[in-house]
Scaffold this motif. Structure first.
Motif, PDB file in Angstrom:
ATOM      1  N   LEU A  28      -2.706   5.334  -0.114  1.00  0.00           N
ATOM      2  CA  LEU A  28      -1.342   4.842   0.471  1.00  0.00           C
ATOM      3  C   LEU A  28      -1.910   3.776   1.257  1.00  0.00           C
ATOM      4  CD1 LEU A  28       1.730   5.135   0.777  1.00  0.00           C
ATOM      5  CD2 LEU A  28       1.434   6.836   2.526  1.00  0.00           C
ATOM      6  N   VAL A  29      -1.300   2.574   1.161  1.00  0.00           N
ATOM      7  CA  VAL A  29      -1.972   1.255   1.824  1.00  0.00           C
ATOM      8  C   VAL A  29      -0.994   0.832   2.717  1.00  0.00           C
ATOM      9  CG1 VAL A  29      -3.087  -0.831   1.285  1.00  0.00           C
ATOM     10  CG2 VAL A  29      -3.313   0.898  -0.391  1.00  0.00           C
ATOM     11  N   GLY A  30      -1.330   0.613   3.968  1.00  0.00           N
ATOM     12  CA  GLY A  30      -0.656  -0.242   4.948  1.00  0.00           C
ATOM     13  C   GLY A  30      -0.568  -1.558   4.924  1.00  0.00           C
ATOM     14  N   GLY A  31      -1.442  -2.153   5.793  1.00  0.00           N
ATOM     15  CA  GLY A  31      -1.577  -3.534   6.099  1.00  0.00           C
ATOM     16  C   GLY A  31      -1.867  -4.373   4.926  1.00  0.00           C
ATOM     17  N   ALA A  32      -2.824  -3.776   4.057  1.00  0.00           N
ATOM     18  CA  ALA A  32      -3.480  -4.492   2.759  1.00  0.00           C
ATOM     19  C   ALA A  32      -2.227  -4.499   1.809  1.00  0.00           C
ATOM     20  CB  ALA A  32      -4.767  -3.912   2.499  1.00  0.00           C
ATOM     21  N   SER A  33      -1.319  -3.787   1.974  1.00  0.00           N
ATOM     22  CA  SER A  33      -0.278  -3.920   0.736  1.00  0.00           C
ATOM     23  C   SER A  33       0.559  -5.061   0.860  1.00  0.00           C
ATOM     24  CB  SER A  33       0.582  -2.791   0.917  1.00  0.00           C
ATOM     25  OG  SER A  33       1.465  -2.643   2.115  1.00  0.00           O
ATOM     26  N   LEU A  34       0.399  -6.108   2.081  1.00  0.00           N
ATOM     27  CA  LEU A  34       1.175  -7.156   2.352  1.00  0.00           C
ATOM     28  C   LEU A  34       0.357  -8.316   1.993  1.00  0.00           C
ATOM     29  CD1 LEU A  34       2.493  -5.982   5.962  1.00  0.00           C
ATOM     30  CD2 LEU A  34       3.840  -6.394   3.772  1.00  0.00           C
ATOM     31  N   LYS A  35      -0.954  -7.823   1.422  1.00  0.00           N
ATOM     32  CA  LYS A  35      -1.744  -9.142   1.211  1.00  0.00           C
ATOM     33  C   LYS A  35      -2.040  -9.292  -0.289  1.00  0.00           C
ATOM     34  CE  LYS A  35      -3.921  -8.444   5.618  1.00  0.00           C
ATOM     35  NZ  LYS A  35      -5.200  -8.025   6.443  1.00  0.00           N
ATOM     36  N   PRO A  36      -2.763 -10.273  -0.794  1.00  0.00           N
ATOM     37  CA  PRO A  36      -2.972 -10.388  -2.171  1.00  0.00           C
ATOM     38  C   PRO A  36      -4.095  -9.300  -2.584  1.00  0.00           C
ATOM     39  CG  PRO A  36      -2.957 -12.593  -1.368  1.00  0.00           C
ATOM     40  CD  PRO A  36      -2.911 -11.844  -0.094  1.00  0.00           C
ATOM     41  N   GLU A  37      -4.840  -8.916  -1.648  1.00  0.00           N
ATOM     42  CA  GLU A  37      -6.131  -8.022  -2.145  1.00  0.00           C
ATOM     43  C   GLU A  37      -5.412  -6.656  -2.619  1.00  0.00           C
ATOM     44  OE1 GLU A  37      -8.174  -6.094   1.163  1.00  0.00           O
ATOM     45  OE2 GLU A  37      -7.041  -7.275   2.582  1.00  0.00           O
ATOM     46  N   SER A  60      -6.392   2.429   6.583  1.00  0.00           N
ATOM     47  CA  SER A  60      -7.080   1.114   6.511  1.00  0.00           C
ATOM     48  C   SER A  60      -7.906   0.726   5.341  1.00  0.00           C
ATOM     49  CB  SER A  60      -8.233   1.261   7.752  1.00  0.00           C
ATOM     50  OG  SER A  60      -7.543   0.992   9.041  1.00  0.00           O
ATOM     51  N   VAL A  61      -7.195   1.173   4.079  1.00  0.00           N
ATOM     52  CA  VAL A  61      -7.839   0.837   2.845  1.00  0.00           C
ATOM     53  C   VAL A  61      -7.773  -0.572   2.426  1.00  0.00           C
ATOM     54  CG1 VAL A  61      -7.761   1.235   0.421  1.00  0.00           C
ATOM     55  CG2 VAL A  61      -6.930   3.088   2.001  1.00  0.00           C
ATOM     56  N   THR A  62      -8.706  -1.087   1.855  1.00  0.00           N
ATOM     57  CA  THR A  62      -8.973  -2.501   1.775  1.00  0.00           C
ATOM     58  C   THR A  62      -9.668  -2.564   0.366  1.00  0.00           C
ATOM     59  OG1 THR A  62     -11.029  -2.936   2.664  1.00  0.00           O
ATOM     60  CG2 THR A  62      -9.073  -3.103   4.175  1.00  0.00           C
ATOM     61  N   ALA A  63      -9.683  -3.922   0.031  1.00  0.00           N
ATOM     62  CA  ALA A  63     -10.291  -4.348  -1.408  1.00  0.00           C
ATOM     63  C   ALA A  63     -11.605  -4.055  -1.263  1.00  0.00           C
ATOM     64  CB  ALA A  63     -10.066  -5.905  -1.588  1.00  0.00           C
ATOM     65  N   SER A  64     -12.352  -4.197   0.007  1.00  0.00           N
ATOM     66  CA  SER A  64     -13.705  -3.806   0.084  1.00  0.00           C
ATOM     67  C   SER A  64     -14.348  -2.526   0.185  1.00  0.00           C
ATOM     68  CB  SER A  64     -14.293  -4.655   1.398  1.00  0.00           C
ATOM     69  OG  SER A  64     -13.527  -4.055   2.543  1.00  0.00           O
ATOM     70  N   ASN A  65     -13.238  -1.509   0.346  1.00  0.00           N
ATOM     71  CA  ASN A  65     -13.770  -0.055   0.427  1.00  0.00           C
ATOM     72  C   ASN A  65     -13.177   0.751  -0.729  1.00  0.00           C
ATOM     73  OD1 ASN A  65     -11.206   0.568   1.499  1.00  0.00           O
ATOM     74  ND2 ASN A  65     -11.903   0.132   3.494  1.00  0.00           N
ATOM     75  N   CYS A  66     -12.015   0.001  -1.063  1.00  0.00           N
ATOM     76  CA  CYS A  66     -11.331   0.911  -2.233  1.00  0.00           C
ATOM     77  C   CYS A  66     -11.971   1.679  -3.256  1.00  0.00           C
ATOM     78  CB  CYS A  66     -10.226   0.210  -2.622  1.00  0.00           C
ATOM     79  SG  CYS A  66     -10.459  -1.284  -3.782  1.00  0.00           S
ATOM     80  N   LYS A  67     -13.055   0.681  -3.906  1.00  0.00           N
ATOM     81  CA  LYS A  67     -13.879   1.374  -5.052  1.00  0.00           C
ATOM     82  C   LYS A  67     -14.679   2.493  -4.888  1.00  0.00           C
ATOM     83  CE  LYS A  67     -13.960  -2.908  -8.114  1.00  0.00           C
ATOM     84  NZ  LYS A  67     -13.239  -1.926  -9.134  1.00  0.00           N
ATOM     85  N   GLU A  68     -15.204   2.350  -3.757  1.00  0.00           N
ATOM     86  CA  GLU A  68     -16.286   3.769  -3.576  1.00  0.00           C
ATOM     87  C   GLU A  68     -15.407   4.867  -2.977  1.00  0.00           C
ATOM     88  OE1 GLU A  68     -19.649   5.226  -0.249  1.00  0.00           O
ATOM     89  OE2 GLU A  68     -18.864   3.046  -0.129  1.00  0.00           O
ATOM     90  N   LEU A  69     -14.230   4.581  -2.418  1.00  0.00           N
ATOM     91  CA  LEU A  69     -13.283   5.874  -2.285  1.00  0.00           C
ATOM     92  C   LEU A  69     -12.665   6.162  -3.468  1.00  0.00           C
ATOM     93  CD1 LEU A  69     -11.447   4.114   1.061  1.00  0.00           C
ATOM     94  CD2 LEU A  69     -12.616   6.599   0.972  1.00  0.00           C
ATOM     95  N   ALA A  70     -12.486   5.289  -4.437  1.00  0.00           N
ATOM     96  CA  ALA A  70     -11.878   5.889  -5.613  1.00  0.00           C
ATOM     97  C   ALA A  70     -12.824   6.420  -6.625  1.00  0.00           C
ATOM     98  CB  ALA A  70     -11.409   4.619  -6.449  1.00  0.00           C
ATOM     99  N   PHE A 111      -3.769   8.214 -11.404  1.00  0.00           N
ATOM    100  CA  PHE A 111      -4.062   7.606 -10.221  1.00  0.00           C
ATOM    101  C   PHE A 111      -2.820   6.807  -9.503  1.00  0.00           C
ATOM    102  CE2 PHE A 111      -6.735   4.489  -7.398  1.00  0.00           C
ATOM    103  CZ  PHE A 111      -7.677   5.304  -7.153  1.00  0.00           C
ATOM    104  N   PHE A 112      -2.688   6.751  -8.237  1.00  0.00           N
ATOM    105  CA  PHE A 112      -1.519   6.649  -7.764  1.00  0.00           C
ATOM    106  C   PHE A 112      -1.727   5.505  -6.462  1.00  0.00           C
ATOM    107  CE2 PHE A 112       1.803   6.741  -4.441  1.00  0.00           C
ATOM    108  CZ  PHE A 112       3.056   7.290  -5.257  1.00  0.00           C
ATOM    109  N   VAL A 113      -1.231   4.551  -6.443  1.00  0.00           N
ATOM    110  CA  VAL A 113      -1.185   3.594  -5.443  1.00  0.00           C
ATOM    111  C   VAL A 113      -0.032   3.049  -4.939  1.00  0.00           C
ATOM    112  CG1 VAL A 113      -2.166   1.265  -4.541  1.00  0.00           C
ATOM    113  CG2 VAL A 113      -3.481   2.722  -6.506  1.00  0.00           C
ATOM    114  N   GLY A 114       0.235   3.634  -3.582  1.00  0.00           N
ATOM    115  CA  GLY A 114       1.440   3.053  -2.910  1.00  0.00           C
ATOM    116  C   GLY A 114       0.999   2.077  -1.646  1.00  0.00           C
ATOM    117  N   GLY A 115       2.113   1.378  -1.558  1.00  0.00           N
ATOM    118  CA  GLY A 115       2.120   0.395  -0.518  1.00  0.00           C
ATOM    119  C   GLY A 115       3.187   0.458   0.425  1.00  0.00           C
ATOM    120  N   ASN A 116       2.709   0.907   1.578  1.00  0.00           N
ATOM    121  CA  ASN A 116       3.670   1.065   2.738  1.00  0.00           C
ATOM    122  C   ASN A 116       3.973  -0.285   3.646  1.00  0.00           C
ATOM    123  OD1 ASN A 116       5.457   1.996   5.028  1.00  0.00           O
ATOM    124  ND2 ASN A 116       3.849   3.553   5.788  1.00  0.00           N
ATOM    125  N   PHE A 117       5.227  -0.687   3.309  1.00  0.00           N
ATOM    126  CA  PHE A 117       5.337  -2.061   4.054  1.00  0.00           C
ATOM    127  C   PHE A 117       5.543  -1.963   5.612  1.00  0.00           C
ATOM    128  CE2 PHE A 117       6.700  -4.827   0.218  1.00  0.00           C
ATOM    129  CZ  PHE A 117       5.368  -4.688  -0.073  1.00  0.00           C
TER     130      PHE A 117
END
Length: 251
Positions: free
Chosen positions: A232-241, A213-223, A5-11
């Motif tokens: 590959l996470v955009g805005g949410a990668s800048l937050k604690p979530e 638009s991946v967030t803490a609220s939708n990531c589990k179902e997608l996963a 599993f791979f999680v990228g954060g694009n700032f």
């Protein structure tokens, strides 16, 4: 086979200040992170080296772009050779913002991918359709057209250095998210296309991640989807979530 599993954060062009950068790093350095997940952060170029030095070592760093030449008179560009020399392992190529705002063609993205791999980088290769293209039923066609120039330039062995990021343009930064079924369908189509255009082995082993638009609220179902190998996470990668998104596969 099992794909890591791979999680990228694009700032993107964030954070704006050194203090915001330090706050982000503090959250990630102190968090409990699933050790089975490959985590990669893509900060602006000005932060590449400092983030590499202050982030916990299991989090890798990616550049957001690179050029097709190792050096030369290319003002404002970043060299793949410089990234390798700086021990930056990944580069993001073909993001929709590069394609639309900076007019990068799929042919250029393919050239960049070829050069990046030859230089020693791994590539997070972005593909995806606009809302108009999706509504016209052209999602698979558009994504295949974006992948074909890359496929023409890579050998089957090269695909071990590529992570494909499916990013529907209509879902990037809009708050709209592809449903888990839509994401799975698009990823399965990409995997099927790789199987026909490259090989069954490459299709099975290549990680295909979702961005939009991946967030803490939708990531589990997608996963939970069988062909969604991360995000590959955009805005949410800048937050604690972002920590919750990294840990999306944990029970």
């Amino acid at each position: 086979m099992s794909r890591q599993f791979f999680v990228g954060g694009n700032f993107k062009m964030n954070p704006a200040t050194q203090e915001q950068k330090r706050s982000l790093v503090k959250v990630l350095n102190e968090a409990t992170i699933d050790p089975s997940v490959e985590v990669v952060l893509a900060p602006p170029a000005i932060y590449l080296l400092t983030l590499k030095e202050i982030l916990r070592k299991e989090i890798k760093i990616a550049a957001q772009n690179c050029y097709v030449k190792a050096s030369g008179a290319f003002t404002g560009e970043i060299s793949p050779a410089q990234l390798v020399d700086a021990d930056i392992p990944y580069v993001v190529l073909g993001h929709s913002e590069r394609r639309t705002l900076f007019h990068e063609t799929s042919a250029l993205v393919a050239q960049k991918t070829r050069v990046a791999i030859d230089t020693g980088l791994s590539v997070i290769l972005c593909v995806g359709e606009t809302l108009e293209e999706r509504e016209a039923g052209r999602t698979a066609q558009v994504v295949e057209e974006q992948l074909k120039p890359v496929i023409e330039l890579l050998t089957p062995k090269d695909w071990s250095k590529v992570v494909i990021a499916y990013e529907p343009v209509w879902a990037i930064g809009t708050g709209k998210v592809a449903t888990s079924a839509q994401a799975q369908e698009a990823h399965a189509n990409i995997r099927s296309f790789l199987g026909k255009a490259v090989s069954a082995a490459v299709a099975e082993s290549t990680r295909i991640i979702y961005g939009g638009s991946v967030t803490a609220s939708n990531c589990k179902e997608l996963a939970t989807q069988p062909d969604v190998d991360g995000f590959l996470v955009g805005g949410a990668s800048l937050k604690p979530e972002f920590v919750d998104i990294i840990n999306a596969k944990k029970a």
